[in-house]
Structures are given as C-alpha cells and as structure tokens.
Design a protein around this motif. Sequence first.
Motif, short mmCIF file in Angstrom:
data_model
loop_
_atom_site.label_atom_id
_atom_site.label_comp_id
_atom_site.label_asym_id
_atom_site.label_seq_id
_atom_site.Cartn_x
_atom_site.Cartn_y
_atom_site.Cartn_z
N ILE A 156 9.48 9.57 -2.16
CA ILE A 156 8.71 9.42 -3.47
C ILE A 156 9.09 11.11 -3.63
N TYR A 157 9.53 10.67 -5.24
CA TYR A 157 9.31 11.57 -6.30
C TYR A 157 8.40 12.52 -6.76
N TRP A 158 8.74 13.96 -5.92
CA TRP A 158 7.26 14.58 -7.37
C TRP A 158 7.76 15.86 -8.27
N GLY A 159 6.78 15.43 -9.19
CA GLY A 159 7.01 16.29 -10.16
C GLY A 159 6.14 16.20 -11.45
N LEU A 160 6.56 16.37 -12.72
CA LEU A 160 5.01 16.30 -14.04
C LEU A 160 6.35 15.19 -14.64
N CYS A 161 4.84 14.17 -14.97
CA CYS A 161 4.91 13.03 -16.12
C CYS A 161 5.57 13.50 -17.52
N PRO A 162 6.28 12.75 -18.72
CA PRO A 162 6.44 13.56 -19.80
C PRO A 162 5.00 14.13 -20.12
N ASP A 163 4.45 13.63 -20.46
CA ASP A 163 2.94 13.52 -21.19
C ASP A 163 2.48 15.19 -20.39
N CYS A 164 2.96 15.48 -19.37
CA CYS A 164 1.95 16.26 -18.14
C CYS A 164 2.68 17.35 -18.69
N SER A 165 4.50 17.43 -18.14
CA SER A 165 5.56 18.15 -19.12
C SER A 165 5.48 18.87 -20.03
N THR A 166 5.31 17.91 -21.89
CA THR A 166 4.83 18.58 -23.08
C THR A 166 3.90 19.32 -22.94
N ASP A 176 11.19 -5.56 -2.36
CA ASP A 176 12.53 -4.58 -2.44
C ASP A 176 12.53 -3.54 -1.84
N ASN A 177 11.75 -3.15 -1.44
CA ASN A 177 11.40 -1.53 -0.52
C ASN A 177 12.09 -0.28 -2.20
N HIS A 178 11.76 -0.68 -3.37
CA HIS A 178 11.43 0.22 -4.21
C HIS A 178 10.66 2.20 -4.00
N HIS A 179 10.99 3.03 -4.63
CA HIS A 179 10.45 3.90 -4.39
C HIS A 179 9.31 4.50 -5.27
N HIS A 180 8.77 5.60 -6.02
CA HIS A 180 8.04 6.15 -6.68
C HIS A 180 8.03 7.50 -6.95
N LEU A 181 7.45 7.90 -8.57
CA LEU A 181 7.99 9.20 -9.27
C LEU A 181 6.05 9.09 -9.22
N VAL A 182 5.54 9.99 -8.19
CA VAL A 182 3.94 10.62 -8.73
C VAL A 182 4.50 12.21 -9.56
N CYS A 183 3.64 12.27 -10.95
CA CYS A 183 3.26 13.35 -11.41
C CYS A 183 1.96 13.93 -10.37
N ARG A 184 2.88 15.25 -10.00
CA ARG A 184 1.75 16.36 -9.43
C ARG A 184 0.76 16.93 -10.11
N SER A 185 0.52 16.89 -11.35
CA SER A 185 -0.84 16.96 -12.19
C SER A 185 -1.93 15.90 -12.81
N ARG A 188 0.53 -1.35 0.25
CA ARG A 188 0.37 -0.20 -0.15
C ARG A 188 0.69 1.20 -0.19
N ILE A 189 0.75 2.12 -0.75
CA ILE A 189 1.34 3.63 -0.44
C ILE A 189 0.12 4.88 -0.83
N GLU A 190 0.88 5.64 -0.48
CA GLU A 190 -0.32 6.45 -0.04
C GLU A 190 0.06 8.13 0.00
N PRO A 191 0.62 7.87 -1.34
CA PRO A 191 1.04 9.49 -1.98
C PRO A 191 -0.11 10.57 -1.51
N ALA A 192 1.30 12.11 -0.93
CA ALA A 192 -0.13 13.12 -0.32
C ALA A 192 -0.83 13.69 -1.12
N GLY A 193 -2.03 13.77 -0.52
CA GLY A 193 -2.96 14.35 -1.31
C GLY A 193 -3.79 13.10 -1.57
N SER A 194 -3.50 12.56 -1.76
CA SER A 194 -4.05 11.04 -2.74
C SER A 194 -5.04 10.20 -2.26
#
Length: 144
Positions: A131-141, A89-98, A73-79
Amino acid sequence: MTASRHPTTADELRGAGLRVTAARVALLETVRQGDHLGVEAIASGVRDRVGHISLQAVYEALHALTAAGLVRRIEPAGSPARYEGRVGDNHHHLVCRSCGTVTDVDCAAGSAPCLTASDDHGFSIDEAEVIYWGLCPDCSTRST
C-alpha cells in the motif's frame, strides 16, 4: 462458427462452488461496478437491486465470495475493510491519507508476487500486499 460466451455472474458463482442467490449475484455485481467499496456501500447497492438484505447477510456473502476468490478484501491501516472485484493479479493500492480514496496500481516490477523478500524465512511466498500512502491529486491541490 459460434461466438464465445462470457460466463454470467451466476455461472461464476456456480463455478466457485457457491449457491446462486439473487443477493449474491447483486453483491458480486455491486462490488465489481464499485471502487473499493466498504460494507455499508455494498449493502446499499445490493438493496437498490434486490430490496432488503441484512448487514449480517452481506458480511457472510462477502466472506464466501472472498474465500472463493471472486472478490478481494483490502484493509488499509486505520480504515474499515474494502472490497474489490479485481482479483488474481496481485496488484497494489494507493491510499490518500486525507480523504481515504483508494486507487489500484499495478505491480512495481516483475510478476507476482511482485517483490522478493530479503529473507523469506522458509516461506513459499505467493502474494505481496503493498500500500502506497500519500495525498491524492485533489487533496494535494487543496493543501497547497
């Protein structure tokens, strides 16, 4: 010489000490085939496989599967909470702010827990959640 047999979903549930039901099998397979699914999407996937299941039953099964270590279970802030089948495997996540897309990313460096705290305050750390936050390629474009 016999070929090694991969455990079935039912075998994995039994191995985790859980009762095997059609709904639990469908739920675990839905989570594993999905991509960071929310509860509604999981319930829909289970219903497609086995027919009616209440949202409460989905929540209860997700709780049991998470506690058994079969889903994460993951729970990104605001989601709302999301669930994935990649565990252990204790991996991490990228989350698109948009758009809210969530993507797996391997640990930045080293082995689990991937990060060493500057001061562990006496804790025995066994996991780091990044959790790394930013814009995915589609939203960046779209935003340029």
